[in-house]
Write an enzyme that holds these catalytic residues in place. Structure first.
Site, PDB file in Angstrom:
ATOM      1  CE1 TYR A  54       4.339  -4.340   7.510  1.00  0.00           C
ATOM      2  CE2 TYR A  54       5.557  -5.588   9.151  1.00  0.00           C
ATOM      3  CZ  TYR A  54       5.121  -5.418   7.840  1.00  0.00           C
ATOM      4  OH  TYR A  54       5.466  -6.324   6.888  1.00  0.00           O
ATOM      5  CD  GLU A  56       0.315  -4.396   6.208  1.00  0.00           C
ATOM      6  OE1 GLU A  56      -0.637  -4.670   6.966  1.00  0.00           O
ATOM      7  OE2 GLU A  56       0.971  -5.262   5.618  1.00  0.00           O
TER       8      GLU A  56
END
Ligand SMILES: Cc1ncc(COP(=O)(O)O)c(C=O)c1O
Length: 422
Positions: A54, A56
């Site tokens: 991940y 972001e």
């Protein structure tokens, strides 16, 4: 064959589909102009360990820890894309070309603002304002057209008059089914005269621009470009947004992609984009891009000789749009099915001012990026064009169609899909 040993052990159904697709791609001629064969290196990156992560945010500004390597590959992708297209700012996170366009609209516009784009029946993409998309509930799309569908000349006077009347905030160039070069300087001048951004959706021709065989809109005053990375650019399925030199625009685009539209970036795809851009920076990519055009011209010559009408009179790019209904009394859908039956894949396509409906239009659209990757030269491409016309003119003759199918298979055997391009 690729190594699918773990899938084979674990999931027979998916394994069977993979094998089927391998055979289909190996034994058939791919003429869909938006498809291509990527290198094994691109596929290794795309199926890599980065799918676990991940990330972001953007390099140096992430919401999660453990970003040392993701930052490296995302920066590599950004730097290589900047170099390829002469952009000062690049966002490599859009999951697709559609996402890139949506994020670009929301970065540059307010709800209710107007976009002036190509009439959809003259080559524009769904995301350029087709009524089936949600975009048309939010923004107002107005149109310019070709002045003459037999030459492909855009009506720049009409574009200017429409722009002066409606004051769009974006003038959009770039299409899915238009085979000619554009006058970018004229489009940028009209956009800037009315206070609009000049935006190019180069999804179809990004590889031809990167390879230096089609003009780069940034050299003629364009502000922003959106693209896919999987068509002529020969990378993983994905999108990208490039800003020429305005940091304020670039900031808005970054915010619009994340958190505006998307969540976590697909880091495996971004790694594959970096690999693809590295390939496109090599001198051999310029040769590839030039061959795509030569090969399309070789197909055009055959279609011309056989008096098959081509929209805009032919091609200056990788694709051809042929009016098979007008020329051979076969519909686009019938042509697509017939050609599929002999191992040639392409798509039916509406033509400008089509007399038929969108589900079974008058045209077919085809192109040379994938067969050029396969190593086809002008001789093979001319032969494919002849076989296409033979198929469409001998549609009742089963023996003839079988002969054509077996010639297609032999041609594919002689030109296996390569693993690398260096
Ligand atoms: C000009 C143009 N823009 C955008 C897109 C959308 O790309 P994607 O299918 O990756 O969303 C396409 C795809 O065909 C296209 O041709």
């Amino acid at each position: 064959m690729n190594d699918y040993s773990h899938i084979q052990k674990q999931d027979e159904e998916v394994f069977a589909s993979l094998l089927g697709e391998e055979t289909r791609e190996r034994e058939g001629i791919e003429l869909i102009p938006s498809e291509n064969y990527v290198s094994k290196a691109v596929r290794e990156a795309n199926s890599s360990i980065f799918t676990n992560k991940y990330s972001e945010g953007y390099p140096g500004k992430r919401y999660y820890g453990g970003q040392f390597y993701t930052d490296i590959v995302e920066n590599l992708a950004i730097d290589r894309a900047k170099q390829l297209f002469g952009a000062q700012f690049v966002n490599v996170q859009p999951h697709s070309g559609a996402n890139a366009n949506i994020a670009m609209y929301f970065a540059l516009l307010e709800p209710g603002d107007t976009i002036l784009g190509m009439d959809l029946s003259h080559g524009g993409h769904l995301t350029h304002g087709h009524p089936v998309t949600y975009l048309t509930k939010i923004f107002k799309f107005i149109r310019y057209k070709m002045k003459d569908v037999e030459t492909g000349e855009i009506d720049y006077d009409e574009m200017r008059a429409t722009a002066l009347e409606h004051k769009p905030k974006i003038i959009l160039a770039g299409y899915s089914a238009y085979p000619r070069e554009l006058d970018y300087a004229k489009i940028a001048a009209i956009a800037h005269e009315v206070g609009a951004y000049a935006v190019m959706d180069m999804a179809h021709i990004a590889g031809l621009i990167a390879g230096g065989v089609m003009k780069n809109p940034f050299d003629y005053g364009f502000d922003v470009m959106t693209t896919t990375t999987h068509k002529t650019l020969r990378g993983p399925r994905g999108g990208m947004i490039l800003t020429y030199n305005n940091p304020e625009i670039a900031k808005k685009i970054d915010k619009s992609v994340f958190p505006g539209l998307q969540g976590g970036p697909l880091m495996n795809t971004i790694a594959a984009k970096a690999v693809c851009f590295g390939e496109a920076l090599k001198p051999s990519f310029k040769t590839y891009a030039a061959r795509i055009l030569e090969n399309a011209k070789a197909m055009e010559t055959v279609f011309k000789a056989k008096n098959i009408r081509m929209l805009t009179g032919g091609t200056s790019s990788h694709l051809i749009l042929a009016d098979v209904f007008g020329s051979l009394q076969v519909t686009g859908k019938e042509a697509e099915n017939l050609l599929d039956s002999v191992g040639i894949t392409l798509n039916k396509n509406a033509i400008a001012d089509d007399v038929r409906g969108p589900m079974d239009p008058s045209g077919i659209r085809f192109g040379t990026p994938a067969i050029t990757t396969r190593g086809f030269g002008t001789k093979e491409c001319a032969r494919v064009a002849e076989l296409m016309i033979d198929t469409l003119t001998n549609r009742e003759d089963k023996t003839k169609l079988e002969e054509i199918h077996s010639e297609i298979k032999s041609l594919c055997e002689a030109f296996p899909i390569p693993d690398s391009f260096t």
